[in-house]
Design a protein around this motif. Structure first.
Motif, PDB file in Angstrom:
ATOM      1  N   PRO A   7       0.812  -1.203   0.000  1.00  0.00           N
ATOM      2  CA  PRO A   7       0.000   0.000   0.000  1.00  0.00           C
ATOM      3  C   PRO A   7       0.848   1.256   0.000  1.00  0.00           C
ATOM      4  O   PRO A   7       2.018   1.247   0.372  1.00  0.00           O
ATOM      5  N   GLU A   8       0.245   2.351  -0.403  1.00  0.00           N
ATOM      6  CA  GLU A   8       0.920   3.632  -0.378  1.00  0.00           C
ATOM      7  C   GLU A   8       1.066   4.085   1.064  1.00  0.00           C
ATOM      8  O   GLU A   8       0.338   3.655   1.951  1.00  0.00           O
ATOM      9  N   PRO A   9       1.997   5.026   1.329  1.00  0.00           N
ATOM     10  CA  PRO A   9       2.113   5.552   2.679  1.00  0.00           C
ATOM     11  C   PRO A   9       0.825   6.244   3.098  1.00  0.00           C
ATOM     12  O   PRO A   9       0.034   6.687   2.270  1.00  0.00           O
ATOM     13  N   VAL A  10       0.634   6.350   4.414  1.00  0.00           N
ATOM     14  CA  VAL A  10      -0.546   7.032   4.909  1.00  0.00           C
ATOM     15  C   VAL A  10      -0.527   8.480   4.463  1.00  0.00           C
ATOM     16  O   VAL A  10       0.480   9.177   4.607  1.00  0.00           O
ATOM     17  N   THR A  11      -1.605   8.950   3.882  1.00  0.00           N
ATOM     18  CA  THR A  11      -1.730  10.355   3.515  1.00  0.00           C
ATOM     19  C   THR A  11      -2.913  10.923   4.274  1.00  0.00           C
ATOM     20  O   THR A  11      -4.024  10.425   4.163  1.00  0.00           O
ATOM     21  N   ARG A  12      -2.674  11.950   5.047  1.00  0.00           N
ATOM     22  CA  ARG A  12      -3.739  12.541   5.829  1.00  0.00           C
ATOM     23  C   ARG A  12      -4.533  13.515   4.966  1.00  0.00           C
ATOM     24  O   ARG A  12      -3.974  14.222   4.133  1.00  0.00           O
ATOM     25  N   PRO A  13      -5.856  13.550   5.132  1.00  0.00           N
ATOM     26  CA  PRO A  13      -6.666  14.462   4.338  1.00  0.00           C
ATOM     27  C   PRO A  13      -6.284  15.906   4.598  1.00  0.00           C
ATOM     28  O   PRO A  13      -5.861  16.262   5.702  1.00  0.00           O
ATOM     29  N   ALA A  14      -6.405  16.729   3.572  1.00  0.00           N
ATOM     30  CA  ALA A  14      -6.168  18.154   3.753  1.00  0.00           C
ATOM     31  C   ALA A  14      -7.219  18.708   4.700  1.00  0.00           C
ATOM     32  O   ALA A  14      -8.299  18.145   4.856  1.00  0.00           O
ATOM     33  N   PRO A  15      -6.927  19.841   5.394  1.00  0.00           N
ATOM     34  CA  PRO A  15      -7.906  20.415   6.317  1.00  0.00           C
ATOM     35  C   PRO A  15      -9.258  20.597   5.639  1.00  0.00           C
ATOM     36  O   PRO A  15      -9.360  21.112   4.539  1.00  0.00           O
ATOM     37  N   GLY A  16     -10.298  20.129   6.328  1.00  0.00           N
ATOM     38  CA  GLY A  16     -11.642  20.267   5.789  1.00  0.00           C
ATOM     39  C   GLY A  16     -12.025  19.201   4.799  1.00  0.00           C
ATOM     40  O   GLY A  16     -13.140  19.187   4.308  1.00  0.00           O
ATOM     41  N   ARG A  17     -11.123  18.266   4.493  1.00  0.00           N
ATOM     42  CA  ARG A  17     -11.391  17.266   3.475  1.00  0.00           C
ATOM     43  C   ARG A  17     -11.737  15.895   4.064  1.00  0.00           C
ATOM     44  O   ARG A  17     -12.004  14.964   3.324  1.00  0.00           O
ATOM     45  N   ALA A  18     -11.695  15.743   5.380  1.00  0.00           N
ATOM     46  CA  ALA A  18     -12.036  14.453   5.980  1.00  0.00           C
ATOM     47  C   ALA A  18     -13.486  14.120   5.646  1.00  0.00           C
ATOM     48  O   ALA A  18     -14.370  14.964   5.721  1.00  0.00           O
ATOM     49  N   ARG A  19     -13.714  12.885   5.239  1.00  0.00           N
ATOM     50  CA  ARG A  19     -15.070  12.470   4.879  1.00  0.00           C
ATOM     51  C   ARG A  19     -15.990  12.520   6.090  1.00  0.00           C
ATOM     52  O   ARG A  19     -15.722  11.904   7.111  1.00  0.00           O
ATOM     53  N   ALA A  20     -17.093  13.247   5.961  1.00  0.00           N
ATOM     54  CA  ALA A  20     -18.073  13.278   7.043  1.00  0.00           C
ATOM     55  C   ALA A  20     -18.729  11.917   7.199  1.00  0.00           C
ATOM     56  O   ALA A  20     -19.228  11.572   8.265  1.00  0.00           O
ATOM     57  N   ASP A  21     -18.737  11.131   6.123  1.00  0.00           N
ATOM     58  CA  ASP A  21     -19.377   9.819   6.131  1.00  0.00           C
ATOM     59  C   ASP A  21     -18.354   8.705   6.254  1.00  0.00           C
ATOM     60  O   ASP A  21     -18.587   7.601   5.791  1.00  0.00           O
ATOM     61  N   ARG A  22     -17.212   8.981   6.864  1.00  0.00           N
ATOM     62  CA  ARG A  22     -16.139   7.984   6.903  1.00  0.00           C
ATOM     63  C   ARG A  22     -16.625   6.684   7.533  1.00  0.00           C
ATOM     64  O   ARG A  22     -17.464   6.688   8.445  1.00  0.00           O
ATOM     65  N   SER A  82     -21.401  -4.834  18.527  1.00  0.00           N
ATOM     66  CA  SER A  82     -21.150  -4.299  17.190  1.00  0.00           C
ATOM     67  C   SER A  82     -22.404  -3.824  16.479  1.00  0.00           C
ATOM     68  O   SER A  82     -22.321  -3.041  15.529  1.00  0.00           O
ATOM     69  N   ALA A  83     -23.566  -4.278  16.938  1.00  0.00           N
ATOM     70  CA  ALA A  83     -24.816  -3.990  16.225  1.00  0.00           C
ATOM     71  C   ALA A  83     -25.016  -2.517  15.891  1.00  0.00           C
ATOM     72  O   ALA A  83     -25.385  -2.178  14.759  1.00  0.00           O
ATOM     73  N   PRO A  84     -24.774  -1.574  16.826  1.00  0.00           N
ATOM     74  CA  PRO A  84     -25.011  -0.171  16.485  1.00  0.00           C
ATOM     75  C   PRO A  84     -24.117   0.352  15.369  1.00  0.00           C
ATOM     76  O   PRO A  84     -24.425   1.385  14.762  1.00  0.00           O
ATOM     77  N   HIS A  85     -23.030  -0.342  15.095  1.00  0.00           N
ATOM     78  CA  HIS A  85     -22.064   0.130  14.097  1.00  0.00           C
ATOM     79  C   HIS A  85     -22.295  -0.474  12.714  1.00  0.00           C
ATOM     80  O   HIS A  85     -21.543  -0.177  11.781  1.00  0.00           O
ATOM     81  N   THR A  86     -23.296  -1.321  12.576  1.00  0.00           N
ATOM     82  CA  THR A  86     -23.475  -2.059  11.319  1.00  0.00           C
ATOM     83  C   THR A  86     -24.574  -1.488  10.425  1.00  0.00           C
ATOM     84  O   THR A  86     -24.949  -2.115   9.439  1.00  0.00           O
ATOM     85  N   THR A  87     -25.079  -0.315  10.773  1.00  0.00           N
ATOM     86  CA  THR A  87     -26.130   0.288   9.954  1.00  0.00           C
ATOM     87  C   THR A  87     -25.559   1.158   8.846  1.00  0.00           C
ATOM     88  O   THR A  87     -26.255   1.476   7.884  1.00  0.00           O
ATOM     89  N   GLY A  88     -24.295   1.573   8.970  1.00  0.00           N
ATOM     90  CA  GLY A  88     -23.616   2.326   7.924  1.00  0.00           C
ATOM     91  C   GLY A  88     -22.476   1.515   7.348  1.00  0.00           C
ATOM     92  O   GLY A  88     -22.377   0.301   7.572  1.00  0.00           O
ATOM     93  N   GLN A  89     -21.599   2.164   6.606  1.00  0.00           N
ATOM     94  CA  GLN A  89     -20.449   1.461   6.031  1.00  0.00           C
ATOM     95  C   GLN A  89     -19.443   1.132   7.131  1.00  0.00           C
ATOM     96  O   GLN A  89     -19.044   2.006   7.905  1.00  0.00           O
ATOM     97  N   TYR A  90     -19.014  -0.120   7.188  1.00  0.00           N
ATOM     98  CA  TYR A  90     -18.074  -0.517   8.234  1.00  0.00           C
ATOM     99  C   TYR A  90     -17.202  -1.660   7.743  1.00  0.00           C
ATOM    100  O   TYR A  90     -17.544  -2.377   6.788  1.00  0.00           O
ATOM    101  N   LEU A  91     -16.060  -1.811   8.383  1.00  0.00           N
ATOM    102  CA  LEU A  91     -15.166  -2.943   8.170  1.00  0.00           C
ATOM    103  C   LEU A  91     -14.892  -3.596   9.511  1.00  0.00           C
ATOM    104  O   LEU A  91     -14.932  -2.942  10.551  1.00  0.00           O
ATOM    105  N   LEU A  92     -14.581  -4.883   9.468  1.00  0.00           N
ATOM    106  CA  LEU A  92     -14.155  -5.623  10.637  1.00  0.00           C
ATOM    107  C   LEU A  92     -12.671  -5.924  10.508  1.00  0.00           C
ATOM    108  O   LEU A  92     -12.209  -6.350   9.443  1.00  0.00           O
ATOM    109  N   LEU A  93     -11.918  -5.674  11.585  1.00  0.00           N
ATOM    110  CA  LEU A  93     -10.482  -5.948  11.578  1.00  0.00           C
ATOM    111  C   LEU A  93     -10.146  -6.726  12.837  1.00  0.00           C
ATOM    112  O   LEU A  93     -10.418  -6.268  13.948  1.00  0.00           O
TER     113      LEU A  93
END
Length: 256
Positions: A7-22, A82-93
């Motif tokens: 993978p590419e190195p971690v790139t942090r979003p520019a200010p104000g660019r973080a996804r509100a729906d992350r 985990s149930a409350p977290h499974t109504t939107g987009q999620y990953l399990l790690l």
């Protein structure tokens, strides 16, 4: 199956660019571990994901609760958490023992029509692969502690203080029992994407074992070797790997 590139190195979003729906990253720890094991991963991905660190009963902040050596009873507890977290987009790690829980929870929620965007398993051979090390949970108390010490990842001071051994040895024994006696639950294979990774110096996995995950997923499977040993959750290369996975996820249609 595909073989992914580094993978590419971690790139942090520019200010104000973080996804509100992350997406939400649901993290499950290794044997003897607590939710805080993922603290550095969460700190490395502030704009890419919300990190929800699931705590097992009898561990970490839930240390006062009874331990269990039964995989399915612990799984039921984690499903509720985990149930409350499974109504939107999620990953399990999941890391090591946690990888088995992440895989089974992915199958469970998929069967209920709430599949994760993917599952990430770290430092564990596939469910039907041979283990690279002999079982530890059946050893005598002293032999068990010696074997755990040899594996690393446990603070050395634990073995120097009888009061800490008395507190944590039952946790370790219960978790190794769960991890070493786990067998896949009945049902279809995991239908969503599956990412598999391990450290190149991890004695608990091998290449055939990692590729055994192919036999337990009907979706795409990616296998990667990363720098490090079994305990790589704090490594920048691992953070970059997870960040790379998050960048591949589609933006949900409901996003604004």
């Amino acid at each position: 199956m595909w073989q992914s590139n580094s993978p590419e190195p971690v790139t942090r979003p520019a200010p104000g660019r973080a996804r509100a729906d992350r997406p939400t990253l649901l993290c499950l720890p290794h044997a003897g571990g607590a939710a805080r094991a993922f603290a550095s991963l969460g700190a490395a991905l502030p704009g890419a994901a919300r990190t929800a660190k699931l705590e097992l009963p009898g561990h970490g902040e839930r240390m006062s609760e009874p331990l269990s050596e039964d995989f399915e009873s612990v799984m039921e507890d984690l499903v509720r958490a985990s149930a409350p977290h499974t109504t939107g987009q999620y990953l399990l790690l999941g890391h090591s023992m946690g990888a088995a829980f992440a895989y089974e929870m992915g199958r469970y929620w998929s069967g209920l029509g709430r599949p994760p965007a993917g599952v990430v398993v770290v430092g564990r051979n596939g469910p039907s692969a041979r283990r690279t090390l002999p079982d530890l949970h059946t050893l005598s108390a002293s032999a068990f502690l010696d074997a755990v010490r040899h594996l690393g990842g446990t603070p050395p001071q634990l073995f120097e203080h009888p009061e800490l051994i008395k507190l944590f040895a039952p946790v370790l024994r219960a978790d190794f029992t769960i991890s070493e006696t786990y067998a896949p639950l009945p049902g279809p294979p995991l239908p969503c994407p599956l990412w598999v990774c391990a450290g190149v110096d991890d004695p608990m996995v091998d290449d055939p074992g990692l590729r055994n995950w192919e036999d337990h997923a009907s979706g795409e499977v990616a296998v990667d070797w990363l720098p490090g040993n079994h305990f790589l959750l704090d490594d920048p290369a691992f953070h970059a790997y997870v960040a790379g996975i998050l960048r591949t996820l589609p933006v949900p249609r409901t996003a604004v």
